[in-house]
Design a protein around this motif. Structure first.
Motif, PDB file in Angstrom:
ATOM      1  N   VAL A   1      -7.836  -1.152   8.928  1.00 58.70           N
ATOM      2  CA  VAL A   1      -6.376  -1.129   8.907  1.00 58.70           C
ATOM      3  C   VAL A   1      -5.951  -1.821   7.625  1.00 58.70           C
ATOM      4  CG1 VAL A   1      -4.243  -1.856  10.039  1.00 58.70           C
ATOM      5  CG2 VAL A   1      -6.232  -1.304  11.417  1.00 58.70           C
ATOM      6  N   ARG A   2      -5.051  -1.189   6.892  1.00 54.94           N
ATOM      7  CA  ARG A   2      -4.549  -1.797   5.665  1.00 54.94           C
ATOM      8  C   ARG A   2      -3.131  -1.342   5.395  1.00 54.94           C
ATOM      9  NH1 ARG A   2      -4.025   0.286   1.313  1.00 54.94           N
ATOM     10  NH2 ARG A   2      -4.980   1.762   0.008  1.00 54.94           N
TER      11      ARG A   2
ATOM     12  N   ALA B   1      -3.330   1.389  14.259  1.00 50.31           N
ATOM     13  CA  ALA B   1      -2.758   0.258  13.527  1.00 50.31           C
ATOM     14  C   ALA B   1      -1.506  -0.184  14.268  1.00 50.31           C
ATOM     15  CB  ALA B   1      -2.416   0.672  12.105  1.00 50.31           C
ATOM     16  N   LYS B   2      -1.401  -1.481  14.515  1.00 51.23           N
ATOM     17  CA  LYS B   2      -0.194  -2.022  15.142  1.00 51.23           C
ATOM     18  C   LYS B   2       0.954  -1.979  14.141  1.00 51.23           C
ATOM     19  CE  LYS B   2      -2.776  -5.384  17.891  1.00 51.23           C
ATOM     20  NZ  LYS B   2      -3.066  -6.819  18.043  1.00 51.23           N
TER      21      LYS B   2
ATOM     22  N   VAL C   1       8.869   2.865   1.555  1.00 51.34           N
ATOM     23  CA  VAL C   1       8.676   1.736   2.463  1.00 51.34           C
ATOM     24  C   VAL C   1       9.780   0.722   2.184  1.00 51.34           C
ATOM     25  CG1 VAL C   1       7.129  -0.123   3.168  1.00 51.34           C
ATOM     26  CG2 VAL C   1       6.183   2.095   2.516  1.00 51.34           C
ATOM     27  N   PRO C   2      10.552   0.361   3.222  1.00 53.03           N
ATOM     28  CA  PRO C   2      11.626  -0.625   3.026  1.00 53.03           C
ATOM     29  C   PRO C   2      11.047  -1.984   2.607  1.00 53.03           C
ATOM     30  CG  PRO C   2      11.806   0.441   5.177  1.00 53.03           C
ATOM     31  CD  PRO C   2      10.502   0.859   4.591  1.00 53.03           C
TER      32      PRO C   2
ATOM     33  N   PHE D   1       4.033  -0.606   6.052  1.00 54.60           N
ATOM     34  CA  PHE D   1       3.421   0.492   6.793  1.00 54.60           C
ATOM     35  C   PHE D   1       1.921   0.261   6.805  1.00 54.60           C
ATOM     36  CE2 PHE D   1       6.886   3.908   5.786  1.00 54.60           C
ATOM     37  CZ  PHE D   1       7.800   3.161   6.503  1.00 54.60           C
ATOM     38  N   ALA D   2       1.382  -0.044   7.960  1.00 57.73           N
ATOM     39  CA  ALA D   2      -0.063  -0.206   8.098  1.00 57.73           C
ATOM     40  C   ALA D   2      -0.644   1.146   8.504  1.00 57.73           C
ATOM     41  CB  ALA D   2      -0.381  -1.252   9.159  1.00 57.73           C
ATOM     42  N   HIS D   3      -1.808   1.467   7.971  1.00 54.80           N
ATOM     43  CA  HIS D   3      -2.437   2.738   8.304  1.00 54.80           C
ATOM     44  C   HIS D   3      -3.948   2.557   8.350  1.00 54.80           C
ATOM     45  CE1 HIS D   3      -2.754   2.817   3.910  1.00 54.80           C
ATOM     46  NE2 HIS D   3      -3.691   3.729   4.042  1.00 54.80           N
ATOM     47  N   LEU D   4      -4.638   3.590   8.801  1.00 53.17           N
ATOM     48  CA  LEU D   4      -6.087   3.531   8.935  1.00 53.17           C
ATOM     49  C   LEU D   4      -6.780   4.220   7.773  1.00 53.17           C
ATOM     50  CD1 LEU D   4      -6.494   4.523  12.696  1.00 53.17           C
ATOM     51  CD2 LEU D   4      -6.343   2.233  11.736  1.00 53.17           C
ATOM     52  N   GLU D   5      -7.801   3.574   7.250  1.00 53.78           N
ATOM     53  CA  GLU D   5      -8.749   4.209   6.342  1.00 53.78           C
ATOM     54  C   GLU D   5      -9.978   4.486   7.186  1.00 53.78           C
ATOM     55  OE1 GLU D   5      -8.046   2.350   1.919  1.00 53.78           O
ATOM     56  OE2 GLU D   5      -9.715   1.634   3.090  1.00 53.78           O
TER      57      GLU D   5
END
Length: 175
Positions: free
Chosen positions: A77-78, A11-12, A92-93, A98-102
């Motif tokens: 990515v979500r 994830a970018k 999370v500010p 925060f993007a992460h992988l499922e």
């Protein structure tokens, strides 16, 4: 890591989430790969031993990765949502996302002796040591999996082995 290759799906970094913007990054042997969004909407390569296909299953942020004879993965990515942020106390500010992988994995010919933080969960009869109901469950045992780098196959419970033809050429270990 497999055969003599490294495939990275990541994830970018995203400061503000937009479903229409692709936050997915794919690298093949340290080179960024662009997955087309039209036509076949896939990237493929034939490695020395097996075909690898990364195909879009939506216009952005969803792919299916197939490594022939090894694994098929659905990856999305979500962002971390408000509820997840609250429940897991990610903190999370407000000006960040925060993007992460499922991920979902389907393995081919997986050994009953499979190891690793994820891998051991595929063993027959595996029972998780995680306490159910805690906000941030931890499996533990990180000392077994500590490596010098993300792509190092060396750890205390390492099951990677160099293939004779790769070892002679100084190649990467394989699973």
């Amino acid at each position: 890591m497999f055969d003599s290759h490294t495939l990275v799906i990541a994830a970018k970094r995203v400061s503000k989430w937009d479903d229409k913007v692709d936050a997915l990054m794919v690298k093949w042997d340290d080179k960024v790969v662009t997955i087309p969004t039209d036509g076949d909407a896939e990237w493929r390569t034939n490695g020395e031993d097996r075909e690898v296909i990364v195909e879009r299953t939506d216009e952005t942020n969803y792919v299916r990765v197939t490594v022939a004879g090894l694994v098929e993965m659905d990856i999305r990515v979500r962002p971390i949502g408000e509820e997840e942020n609250k429940v897991h106390n990610y903190q999370v500010p407000a000006d960040d996302t925060f993007a992460h992988l499922e991920t979902q994995f389907r393995f081919t010919n997986l050994s009953d002796l499979v190891e690793g933080v994820l891998g051991k969960t595929y063993r027959p009869g595996y029972v998780s040591p995680v306490k159910i109901g805690v906000p941030m469950p931890m499996v533990g045992g990180e000392d077994k999996y500590k490596t010098l780098s993300l792509f190092s196959p060396l750890c205390k419970v390492c099951r990677f082995q160099k293939q004779p033809e790769l070892a002679a050429a100084g190649g990467i270990a394989q699973y």
